[in-house]
Design an enzyme around this catalytic site. Structure first.
Site, PDB file in Angstrom:
ATOM      1  N   GLN A 125     -52.999   3.565  -6.839  1.00  0.00           N
ATOM      2  CA  GLN A 125     -53.341   4.222  -5.578  1.00  0.00           C
ATOM      3  C   GLN A 125     -52.150   4.893  -4.924  1.00  0.00           C
ATOM      4  O   GLN A 125     -52.318   5.728  -4.027  1.00  0.00           O
ATOM      5  CB  GLN A 125     -53.957   3.209  -4.612  1.00  0.00           C
ATOM      6  N   CYS A 131     -57.245   1.470  -1.404  1.00  0.00           N
ATOM      7  CA  CYS A 131     -57.707   0.400  -2.285  1.00  0.00           C
ATOM      8  C   CYS A 131     -59.225   0.273  -2.262  1.00  0.00           C
ATOM      9  O   CYS A 131     -59.851  -0.011  -3.287  1.00  0.00           O
ATOM     10  CB  CYS A 131     -57.064  -0.919  -1.897  1.00  0.00           C
ATOM     11  N   HIS A 269     -57.109  -6.183   1.240  1.00  0.00           N
ATOM     12  CA  HIS A 269     -56.968  -5.393   0.020  1.00  0.00           C
ATOM     13  C   HIS A 269     -58.254  -5.435  -0.809  1.00  0.00           C
ATOM     14  O   HIS A 269     -58.818  -6.516  -1.029  1.00  0.00           O
ATOM     15  CB  HIS A 269     -55.799  -5.954  -0.805  1.00  0.00           C
TER      16      HIS A 269
END
Length: 323
Positions: A125, A131, A269
């Site tokens: 990323q 994410c 995340h």
């Protein structure tokens, strides 16, 4: 290059409590070259100090033989504040509730969707809080491959630019992204709409659609049986807490850190759950990250499973697309 570098690191880690300055400088120079750092003179000094502290932390951890190892990676010259800022806090009040809840069914003894041509190579990323897009795209890639027999790399950038419910490089939610793909009539291929690691204008082309979905479903929270049942069917998007220092430096083994927060308020995340299994009497979930192959075990981490664990909150926010 990565394997040789890690081996070079692990050999002295096993035999020395501390290193000489010339040794720190040697390993730091290898790090700088591998990750193409270009510091000013002032920054070199501060980054070297951070690296030395991380290097000692790696050594001290690995010496404890806790069942998982740490190593040097692209974050080894970052402060904890910089790493925390890199992660995404999930804006739950804006989430679109999934129209379906997973119906718990039979679970296989072990699953690894990589061996069934349902997982694309590890992606990166970069310096963008996307994410959530990588997690979403990974599960759509898997569902599409299972349904059609064709594994197609799909476009995270399509979500970053065009999904206005979410916030591009400033974060988002997988359920929102699934809903966008449904309403958008599909998602473009990676080849047609490549990743840029930045916010840009929407350039979706219906002629470039690589996959479609009809809906999405949530996995019941804190339920290992439900999670294993879901992953038996297909890869699953999950949210975890990833800001811990041991998670940041993970390089192999079954990650089992009691200090990795398991409550929903700490989730920061989005990743992809692609399987589960057991090794040496320890159960684990297999997770694909989006930090490139230089992080973790070639881009993957195995999180401890069962025994009342909810390692890093992986059971708190899980969902998957329905083709």
């Amino acid at each position: 290059m990565k394997a040789a570098f890690l081996l070079l690191l692990l050999v002295p880690l096993a035999f020395a409590a501390r290193f000489q300055d010339e040794e720190y400088h040697y390993f730091f120079s290898r790090f700088v070259n591998q990750f193409e750092r270009d510091y000013s003179l002032a920054e070199f000094t501060s980054r070297f100090a951070i690296f030395k502290a991380k290097f000692d932390f790696i050594h001290e951890h690995n010496e404890k033989n806790l069942g998982y190892t740490l190593g040097v990676n692209q974050f080894s010259d970052w402060t904890s504040d910089e790493f925390d800022a890199y992660l995404t806090k999930f804006p739950r009040p804006q989430a679109v509730k999934a129209p379906h809840t997973h119906v718990v069914g039979a679970a296989d003894a072990s699953v690894d969707w990589r061996t069934k041509n349902a997982v694309t190579p590890v992606k990166n990323q970069g310096m963008c809080g996307s994410c959530w897009a990588f997690s979403t795209i990974g599960s759509v890639e898997g569902a599409h491959a299972i349904a059609t027999g064709k594994l197609v790399s799909l476009s995270e950038q399509n979500l970053v630019d065009c999904d206005k419910t979410d916030n591009g490089c400033n974060g988002g939610l997988m359920d929102n992204a699934f809903e966008f793909i449904v309403k958008n009539g599909g998602i473009d291929t990676e080849e047609c709409y490549p990743y840029e690691a930045r916010d840009d204008t929407c350039r979706f082309k219906s002629s470039c659609i690589g996959a479609t979905i009809t809906s999405h479903a949530d996995v019941p929270k804190n339920d290992d049986s439900a999670m294993m049942s879901a992953v038996t069917q297909q890869p699953v998007s999950i949210a975890i807490y990833a800001a811990g220092s041991t998670f940041q430096g993970y390089s192999g083994g079954i990650y089992d850190d009691p200090n990795c927060y398991s409550d929903e308020s700490h989730l920061d995340h989005g990743v992809l759950l692609v399987g589960y299994g057991s090794e040496g009497g320890k159960d684990f979930y297999l997770v694909k990250n989006s930090w490139g192959a230089t992080w973790g075990d070639n881009g993957y981490i195995r999180l401890a499973r069962g025994g009342g664990r909810n390692m890093c909150g992986l059971l708190d926010m899980a969902s998957y697309p329905i083709v």
